[in-house]
Write an enzyme that holds these catalytic residues in place. Sequence first.
Site, short mmCIF file in Angstrom:
data_model
loop_
_atom_site.label_atom_id
_atom_site.label_comp_id
_atom_site.label_asym_id
_atom_site.label_seq_id
_atom_site.Cartn_x
_atom_site.Cartn_y
_atom_site.Cartn_z
CD GLU A 233 -0.58 -3.71 4.97
OE1 GLU A 233 0.14 -4.61 5.45
OE2 GLU A 233 -0.13 -2.70 4.43
CD GLU A 300 1.90 -5.71 -4.62
OE1 GLU A 300 2.46 -4.61 -4.70
OE2 GLU A 300 1.18 -6.03 -3.67
CE LYS A 303 5.35 -5.44 -1.30
NZ LYS A 303 4.09 -5.29 -0.56
CD GLU A 311 7.46 -8.90 2.52
OE1 GLU A 311 6.63 -8.11 2.01
OE2 GLU A 311 7.48 -9.19 3.73
#
Length: 525
Positions: A233, A300, A303, A311
């Site tokens: 990541e 997303e 989150k 986030e």
Amino acid sequence: MGVNYGVVADNLPDTSSVVRLLKDNGITMVVVMMPNEKVADAARDPSIAGDWVWNQVAVYLPATQINGVAVGNEVFDMRPDLTWVLVQAMKNVHAALKNLGLADSVKVTTPIAFSAVDVSFPPSDGRFRPDIAWSVMKPMLDFLDQTGSSLSMNFYPFFAFNDPANQINRDYAVGNPNNPGVQDPMTGLMYSSLLDAQRDATYYAMAKLGFSGSSKNSLGLPRGVPVKQSVPESGWPSRGQVKKGGRLGTRVGSDGGAATVANAQAYINNLINRVLSGNTGTPLHPDADMDVYIFALFNENKKGSGPDDIEQNFGLFYPNMTKVYEFDFHGGGASWCVANAAVGDQRLQAALDFACGNGADCSAIQPGATCFEPNTKLAHASFAVNSYYQNKGRAPGTCDFDGAAFVTFQEPDEICDPNASWCVANAAVGDQRLQTALDWACGHGADCGPIQPGAKCFDPNTKVAHASYAFNSYYQRNRRAPGTCDFAGTASVVFQAPKIGNCVLPWKSRRQETTPISDGSYAAL
Ligand SMILES: *[C@@H]1O[C@H](CO)[C@@H](O)[C@H](O)[C@H]1NC(C)=O
Ligand SMILES: *[C@@H]1O[C@H](CO)[C@@H](O)[C@H](O)[C@H]1NC(C)=O
């Protein structure tokens, strides 16, 4: 180069649209991960690990190429209660893969947050958190080393940059060229990217546990990296504030703060360009490879704590599949077609026959020709399908072969170059002249790690074999330029792959000659 396809959202497109989106954008790899909720069970009960391997990995083979699996994610931070069972879960997953004969092709690792590196500046001070260093990281590194896997670290230079106390230069943080750089006062090494400083801090932390990638060989050169790092990541948010933890202040200022589209775009594109150009070394390990999975594919919306939380803003794409900013995974447009080992020799043979019968130039893989060796179905099929694909102008659909081949945007090692040549030492000049030339080559950029005791090309332990390895490395790294295979008359160019015991002399500038450890990347669509 790949992405993390996270789905903590209620507005994402269906999976088949996502696969198309990935392919259209040149993204060929995604991560396969056992979620944290499963880790305790997998550690406790080998049969649960076995079921997971069967249902999430084995049933998708060979149609999907799966190179590795991640067991849990950032366990030390997200689920500290699993810290002590993590390595056992990894071992059980590995054992289950081994039972199915898959352990050589599917590597097991676990992504670790960079916070596991307690001290990270200067990089040479890098060390793991004392509570996990010897108790968890050491056994994990032993496991990764024994199984030929890699240490997976999640690097987010964003967080260090975002902390106003750190006063980090923006160009250095996002990896732009021509920044003032930061020097490690202990080693004198100069860092021009915060990501590299974090990667080297991790290498130094590994070295302190005995995985001494930083030790020097008898010629004063760094030895090969014993356990490779990969980056499952790395990402940069395009907007929002850091809400979690509250420890870090948020950088604000005339430059608009840290989480901006401009910063995210610069960081991600610098990262992609480095990986695709093969410019992945660090100051400590100039030969280090870097497999990177960008976090994340989509913004997303479930989150964090709301739309203004970073986030929710790490995505390359909005949920409607529009890019958040411009990026390009294609590496300047070049691409290659390679055969998929997992389909087995019979289907490889069918692909080979089809390609050679329909326009591929297969003369170089005939007996005696330059690319006959290595004489394997996989190598010959890769050569043929790639020739077919290139001759068809890389048109869509010309690299499928019923699933026996796939497109890659990084120059693959497995496709032989019929115009290759190698530089080898001449035994007749005697050991003394060879030693002098060997020392010179090792001191002038040849990779001499593989001929050190215990490394893959130490045997045969003769002067002419070691000199050939070093001369050839120097020659390939200088792109086979005229005059780079002379070494005071002790070397000459050959046009057939030389055989020196079990040691294969590389014929490309770098990718083939890194470490003997497999490349540890995860899964390719
Ligand atoms: C996709 O979503 C983004 C963010 O909501 C928006 O700015 C953009 O206009 C949308 N694009 C299309 C084609 O609907
Ligand atoms: C090899 O060299 C020839 C002649 O220079 C050239 O036409 C050909 O395209 C080259 N092949 C490859 C694969 O680079």
